[in-house]
Design a protein around this motif. Sequence first.
Motif, mmCIF file in Angstrom:
data_model
loop_
_atom_site.group_PDB
_atom_site.id
_atom_site.type_symbol
_atom_site.label_atom_id
_atom_site.label_comp_id
_atom_site.label_asym_id
_atom_site.label_seq_id
_atom_site.Cartn_x
_atom_site.Cartn_y
_atom_site.Cartn_z
ATOM 1 N N ASP A 202 0.848 -1.192 0.000
ATOM 2 C CA ASP A 202 0.000 0.000 0.000
ATOM 3 C C ASP A 202 0.886 1.246 0.000
ATOM 4 O O ASP A 202 1.940 1.272 0.641
ATOM 5 C CB ASP A 202 -0.917 -0.011 1.235
ATOM 6 N N LEU A 203 0.429 2.275 -0.741
ATOM 7 C CA LEU A 203 1.270 3.457 -0.936
ATOM 8 C C LEU A 203 0.842 4.624 -0.055
ATOM 9 O O LEU A 203 -0.337 4.758 0.312
ATOM 10 C CB LEU A 203 1.227 3.869 -2.409
ATOM 11 N N HIS A 204 1.816 5.471 0.224
ATOM 12 C CA HIS A 204 1.573 6.703 0.985
ATOM 13 C C HIS A 204 0.548 7.560 0.236
ATOM 14 O O HIS A 204 0.597 7.649 -0.992
ATOM 15 C CB HIS A 204 2.909 7.440 1.102
ATOM 16 N N LYS A 205 -0.389 8.167 0.966
ATOM 17 C CA LYS A 205 -1.419 8.979 0.308
ATOM 18 C C LYS A 205 -2.026 9.943 1.299
ATOM 19 O O LYS A 205 -1.532 10.039 2.441
ATOM 20 C CB LYS A 205 -2.491 8.071 -0.315
ATOM 21 N N GLU A 288 -2.419 -2.581 16.263
ATOM 22 C CA GLU A 288 -1.912 -2.759 14.884
ATOM 23 C C GLU A 288 -1.254 -1.490 14.369
ATOM 24 O O GLU A 288 -1.687 -0.382 14.684
ATOM 25 C CB GLU A 288 -3.080 -3.109 13.939
ATOM 26 N N ASN A 289 -0.218 -1.661 13.573
ATOM 27 C CA ASN A 289 0.298 -0.598 12.705
ATOM 28 C C ASN A 289 0.087 -1.067 11.280
ATOM 29 O O ASN A 289 0.157 -2.268 10.992
ATOM 30 C CB ASN A 289 1.798 -0.375 12.911
ATOM 31 N N SER A 290 -0.170 -0.127 10.403
ATOM 32 C CA SER A 290 -0.264 -0.455 8.982
ATOM 33 C C SER A 290 0.563 0.591 8.240
ATOM 34 O O SER A 290 0.084 1.694 7.964
ATOM 35 C CB SER A 290 -1.738 -0.450 8.560
ATOM 36 N N TYR A 291 1.826 0.240 7.978
ATOM 37 C CA TYR A 291 2.755 1.182 7.334
ATOM 38 C C TYR A 291 2.408 1.366 5.869
ATOM 39 O O TYR A 291 2.023 0.412 5.185
ATOM 40 C CB TYR A 291 4.196 0.673 7.450
ATOM 41 N N LYS A 292 2.561 2.599 5.419
ATOM 42 C CA LYS A 292 2.354 2.932 4.005
ATOM 43 C C LYS A 292 3.706 3.339 3.429
ATOM 44 O O LYS A 292 4.458 4.070 4.088
ATOM 45 C CB LYS A 292 1.342 4.090 3.880
ATOM 46 N N TYR A 293 4.011 2.856 2.240
ATOM 47 C CA TYR A 293 5.356 3.039 1.686
ATOM 48 C C TYR A 293 5.332 3.870 0.410
ATOM 49 O O TYR A 293 4.315 3.946 -0.281
ATOM 50 C CB TYR A 293 5.974 1.672 1.374
ATOM 51 N N THR A 294 6.493 4.457 0.097
ATOM 52 C CA THR A 294 6.726 4.936 -1.270
ATOM 53 C C THR A 294 7.414 3.768 -1.987
ATOM 54 O O THR A 294 7.945 2.863 -1.321
ATOM 55 C CB THR A 294 7.681 6.154 -1.276
ATOM 56 N N VAL A 295 7.431 3.793 -3.303
ATOM 57 C CA VAL A 295 8.094 2.702 -4.038
ATOM 58 C C VAL A 295 9.577 2.671 -3.663
ATOM 59 O O VAL A 295 10.156 1.612 -3.417
ATOM 60 C CB VAL A 295 7.916 2.882 -5.565
ATOM 61 N N GLU A 296 10.195 3.866 -3.552
ATOM 62 C CA GLU A 296 11.625 3.934 -3.216
ATOM 63 C C GLU A 296 11.858 3.371 -1.809
ATOM 64 O O GLU A 296 12.811 2.633 -1.572
ATOM 65 C CB GLU A 296 12.138 5.392 -3.270
ATOM 66 N N GLY A 297 10.968 3.718 -0.890
ATOM 67 C CA GLY A 297 11.101 3.243 0.493
ATOM 68 C C GLY A 297 11.011 1.726 0.549
ATOM 69 O O GLY A 297 11.813 1.054 1.217
#
Length: 328
Positions: A202-205, A288-297
Amino acid sequence: MSKGLSTMQQAAANVSFHDAQPTPGDSRSELLDGLTRDQKAVDPKWFYDAAGSDLFEQITQLPEYYPTRTEIGILTANRQAIAERCGPGCLFIEPGSGSCEKVRLLLDALRPAAYIPLDISADFLHESAHRLGEEYPWLQVHAVCADFNQGWPFPDNLPAGRRVVFYPGSTIGNLEPAAAVGFLRRVRQVIGDDGGLLIGVDLHKSSQRLHKAYNDASGVTARFNLNILNRLNEVLDAEFDPALFSHRAFYNTEQRRIEMHLVSERDHSVRCNGSEIDFAEGETIHTENSYKYTVEGFAGLAASAGLSLQESWFDEGKLFSVHYLEAA
Ligand code: SAH
Ligand code: AVI
């Protein structure tokens, strides 16, 4: 899902089940350790008993919860390219397989030598694996009930084949970044030098969109979160009263993660495994944590586990991503 365990007895010939669940003693000490810290915490794997897995399936249908339908769109639109990357006749291994719905999108194009769903939610895994085996009589299904953070105990009778791990749903986001690297290192070990990893991230938004996805109007996510108290009652012989806790989910912009907590409504004590655990009004259990990533991250995380990105697929709005990786 509510077919119950009777389906186990009518096991299809192409389905086998291997049980490597943690022992009750280990489960109790793990939970008590989390509940006696300054910030009380419970690992999100405890959400998933049969009721929790059902509630998660309901979450995937919510209008606010974009990840599932978005990832299904990406997998469907790109199934040929994905199947080519994974290669025919592979062993397709899915940690956190849940309902085994997403694999259905790929099976005809992929034609794997075997599918190995691995999940902590025993009854739900049983049912999902048997249903899949019935629908796909040509497919060997070797279901494994285990904690994917504690080793992957595969059965001895797996056919030969290149190993490809399928980890959709952004379940990687539920792991702390250091644990995510540990998980990816295990994947690297399992797939060896010639295998692959197909993973949904899932991506940062916008915070607003994320907030809504974990605070749905119909309250299903709240019920999912509160269900963890039933697990605590069962495993710890405890007396948590769900009416004394409420659901809280928010986006932590600094850490780029959704945090879910259960908030104590008032000062009270809960009998737990023979002793008392105190809760102050407003104190929380972090569930719970649900981290959101960038593609680079995400690529950086994978690189530190010895995996390198080969191809990525996105939806039009770049809400979600699916990546294929191989040994670096
Ligand atoms: N892959 C599915 C389900 C995701 S929900 C999808 O993309 O929709 C997360 C799944 O991981 C649940 O089925 C849950 O039971 C499982 N799970 C969570 N923590 C786990 C752990 N530590 N070990 C094994 N399975 C786990
Ligand atoms: C399984 N996992 C990726 C889900 C998520 O979005 O982090 C679990 C979930 N928690 C609340 N809603 C869904």
